[in-house]
Design a protein around this motif. Structure first.
Motif, PDB file in Angstrom:
ATOM      1  N   ALA A  49       0.896  -1.181   0.000  1.00 44.21           N
ATOM      2  CA  ALA A  49       0.000   0.000   0.000  1.00 44.21           C
ATOM      3  C   ALA A  49       0.923   1.216   0.000  1.00 44.21           C
ATOM      4  N   TRP A  50       1.223   1.692  -1.208  1.00 40.07           N
ATOM      5  CA  TRP A  50       2.241   2.737  -1.395  1.00 40.07           C
ATOM      6  C   TRP A  50       1.529   4.085  -1.511  1.00 40.07           C
ATOM      7  N   TYR A  51       1.506   4.814  -0.394  1.00 39.32           N
ATOM      8  CA  TYR A  51       0.840   6.128  -0.318  1.00 39.32           C
ATOM      9  C   TYR A  51      -0.644   6.036  -0.683  1.00 39.32           C
ATOM     10  N   SER A  52      -1.243   4.907  -0.432  1.00 38.02           N
ATOM     11  CA  SER A  52      -2.658   4.740  -0.761  1.00 38.02           C
ATOM     12  C   SER A  52      -3.546   4.693   0.482  1.00 38.02           C
ATOM     13  N   THR A  53      -2.951   4.639   1.672  1.00 35.45           N
ATOM     14  CA  THR A  53      -3.762   4.725   2.893  1.00 35.45           C
ATOM     15  C   THR A  53      -3.801   6.162   3.420  1.00 35.45           C
ATOM     16  N   VAL A  54      -3.174   7.085   2.707  1.00 34.70           N
ATOM     17  CA  VAL A  54      -2.985   8.452   3.245  1.00 34.70           C
ATOM     18  C   VAL A  54      -4.269   9.284   3.220  1.00 34.70           C
ATOM     19  N   HIS A  55      -5.298   8.794   2.538  1.00 38.25           N
ATOM     20  CA  HIS A  55      -6.578   9.517   2.520  1.00 38.25           C
ATOM     21  C   HIS A  55      -7.641   8.805   3.364  1.00 38.25           C
ATOM     22  N   THR A  56      -7.271   7.698   3.966  1.00 35.64           N
ATOM     23  CA  THR A  56      -8.221   6.913   4.765  1.00 35.64           C
ATOM     24  C   THR A  56      -8.248   7.444   6.190  1.00 35.64           C
ATOM     25  N   PRO A  57      -9.433   7.784   6.713  1.00 37.90           N
ATOM     26  CA  PRO A  57      -9.494   8.257   8.104  1.00 37.90           C
ATOM     27  C   PRO A  57      -8.912   7.212   9.060  1.00 37.90           C
ATOM     28  N   THR A  58      -8.290   7.678  10.118  1.00 36.15           N
ATOM     29  CA  THR A  58      -7.594   6.768  11.035  1.00 36.15           C
ATOM     30  C   THR A  58      -8.528   5.683  11.566  1.00 36.15           C
ATOM     31  N   GLU A  59      -9.790   6.036  11.836  1.00 35.52           N
ATOM     32  CA  GLU A  59     -10.709   5.027  12.391  1.00 35.52           C
ATOM     33  C   GLU A  59     -11.056   3.942  11.372  1.00 35.52           C
ATOM     34  N   GLU A  60     -10.794   4.197  10.081  1.00 34.81           N
ATOM     35  CA  GLU A  60     -11.057   3.201   9.039  1.00 34.81           C
ATOM     36  C   GLU A  60      -9.830   2.343   8.719  1.00 34.81           C
ATOM     37  N   LEU A  61      -8.657   2.770   9.162  1.00 34.39           N
ATOM     38  CA  LEU A  61      -7.434   2.014   8.836  1.00 34.39           C
ATOM     39  C   LEU A  61      -7.473   0.568   9.335  1.00 34.39           C
ATOM     40  N   PRO A  62      -8.009   0.307  10.548  1.00 26.34           N
ATOM     41  CA  PRO A  62      -8.053  -1.094  10.991  1.00 26.34           C
ATOM     42  C   PRO A  62      -8.825  -1.986  10.034  1.00 26.34           C
TER      43      PRO A  62
ATOM     44  N   ARG B  14       0.723  10.790   9.568  1.00 23.61           N
ATOM     45  CA  ARG B  14       0.559  10.052  10.824  1.00 23.61           C
ATOM     46  C   ARG B  14       1.888   9.535  11.349  1.00 23.61           C
ATOM     47  N   PRO B  15       1.990   9.409  12.675  1.00 21.67           N
ATOM     48  CA  PRO B  15       3.217   8.857  13.266  1.00 21.67           C
ATOM     49  C   PRO B  15       3.371   7.385  12.898  1.00 21.67           C
ATOM     50  N   PRO B  16       4.566   6.943  12.521  1.00 17.66           N
ATOM     51  CA  PRO B  16       4.771   5.513  12.210  1.00 17.66           C
ATOM     52  C   PRO B  16       4.353   4.612  13.364  1.00 17.66           C
ATOM     53  N   GLU B  17       4.509   5.106  14.597  1.00 21.60           N
ATOM     54  CA  GLU B  17       4.144   4.279  15.762  1.00 21.60           C
ATOM     55  C   GLU B  17       2.646   3.979  15.767  1.00 21.60           C
ATOM     56  N   LEU B  18       1.841   4.951  15.325  1.00 21.76           N
ATOM     57  CA  LEU B  18       0.391   4.742  15.277  1.00 21.76           C
ATOM     58  C   LEU B  18       0.035   3.713  14.211  1.00 21.76           C
ATOM     59  N   ILE B  19       0.657   3.849  13.032  1.00 19.53           N
ATOM     60  CA  ILE B  19       0.386   2.882  11.953  1.00 19.53           C
ATOM     61  C   ILE B  19       0.796   1.480  12.409  1.00 19.53           C
ATOM     62  N   ALA B  20       1.962   1.387  13.040  1.00 17.23           N
ATOM     63  CA  ALA B  20       2.433   0.082  13.522  1.00 17.23           C
ATOM     64  C   ALA B  20       1.472  -0.499  14.555  1.00 17.23           C
ATOM     65  N   GLU B  21       0.970   0.353  15.431  1.00 16.72           N
ATOM     66  CA  GLU B  21       0.044  -0.106  16.481  1.00 16.72           C
ATOM     67  C   GLU B  21      -1.253  -0.651  15.863  1.00 16.72           C
ATOM     68  N   LEU B  22      -1.780   0.075  14.880  1.00 13.39           N
ATOM     69  CA  LEU B  22      -3.041  -0.358  14.253  1.00 13.39           C
ATOM     70  C   LEU B  22      -2.836  -1.634  13.436  1.00 13.39           C
ATOM     71  N   ALA B  23      -1.712  -1.719  12.724  1.00 14.55           N
ATOM     72  CA  ALA B  23      -1.440  -2.917  11.924  1.00 14.55           C
ATOM     73  C   ALA B  23      -1.205  -4.125  12.835  1.00 14.55           C
TER      74      ALA B  23
END
Ligand SMILES: C[S@@+](CC[C@H](N)C(=O)[O-])C[C@H]1O[C@@H](n2cnc3c(N)ncnc32)[C@H](O)[C@@H]1O
Length: 215
Positions: free
Chosen positions: A117-130, A174-183
């Motif tokens: 997912a190369w710069y394709s999650t950047v428009h997704t609201p954080t609550e939708e990332l999970p 977004r902070p990488p730590e947040l993305i890592a936490e959600l993933a």
């Protein structure tokens, strides 16, 4: 059920800019040696586990899908914008591109060797990332790999133009730590974080490599 507003906005915006995006970002990717090196590492990890297909989620005009193919991967793209998919099919006629959303993939469980997912999650609201990360986990075979590229920061920007055209959508840094936490909460395991472009006027960028455990 009505479609979430952000999906409607993303589709309309990227339908509008598809041709000019392809003309600007495709050639720029040729010079993104660090990004391409990260994809080479991803490809080696995937191929070490076999030759299962690899999804380029939010593939845009398909230049990353094509590059993954040159790295020996059986890559295909899924993309929300039908106009982008048209550009991708025209530019890379030998590859498969489908219209769809990464939050509800029309793919069976456990069949893929990798997801990019190369710069394709950047428009997704954080609550939708999970939702997207759970989909990546679901479609990956055990031991399959994920590569995420995104802008680093902690803010939401409204984007009303880009690539020479009007756009109307949100861009999340977004902070990488947040993305890592959600993933990780979606069942993926973090293998590596690359922070890049730390100097200069633009936002820093991050690449995360993760995998689905097992296999
Ligand atoms: C910044 S572009 C990146 C395109 C391509 N990955 C690249 O590296 O040039 C974001 C792309 O993600 C797509 N996208 C955003 N959300 C999506 C979703 N939920 N499902 C599928 N594609 C999505 C957009 O339509 C757009 O083409």
């Amino acid at each position: 059920m009505a479609e979430p507003t952000h999906l409607t906005e993303i589709r309309a915006s990227y339908d509008t800019v598809a041709e000019s995006y392809a003309g600007l970002v495709g050639p720029a990717f040729e010079n993104d040696l660090l990004g391409r090196s990260t994809m080479a590492a991803f490809a080696e990890l995937v191929l070490a586990g076999g030759d299962r297909p690899v999804l380029d989620a939010g593939c845009g005009p398909g230049h990353v899908t094509a590059h993954l193919h040159t790295l020996g991967l059986d890559a295909f793209g899924v993309e929300l914008s039908p106009v982008m998919v048209g550009v991708a099919r025209r530019t890379h006629p030998g590859l498969r591109f489908d219209v769809g959303t990464m939050t509800a993939l029309d793919l069976p469980d456990g069949g893929l060797g990798g997801v990019v997912a190369w710069y394709s999650t950047v428009h997704t609201p954080t609550e939708e990332l999970p939702v997207a990360f759970r989909e990546f986990h679901r479609v990956l075979a055990p031991g399959g790999h994920v590569l995420l590229g995104f802008h680093v920061g902690d803010e939401k920007r409204r984007k009303d133009q880009g690539y020479g055209h009007p756009m109307s959508l949100d861009l999340y840094l977004r902070p990488p730590e947040l993305i890592a936490e959600l993933a990780t909460a979606a069942g993926l395991v973090l293998d590596a974080t690359l922070l890049r472009d730390l100097q200069g006027p633009g936002a820093p960028q991050a690449c995360l490599l993760l995998h689905r455990p097992g296999g």
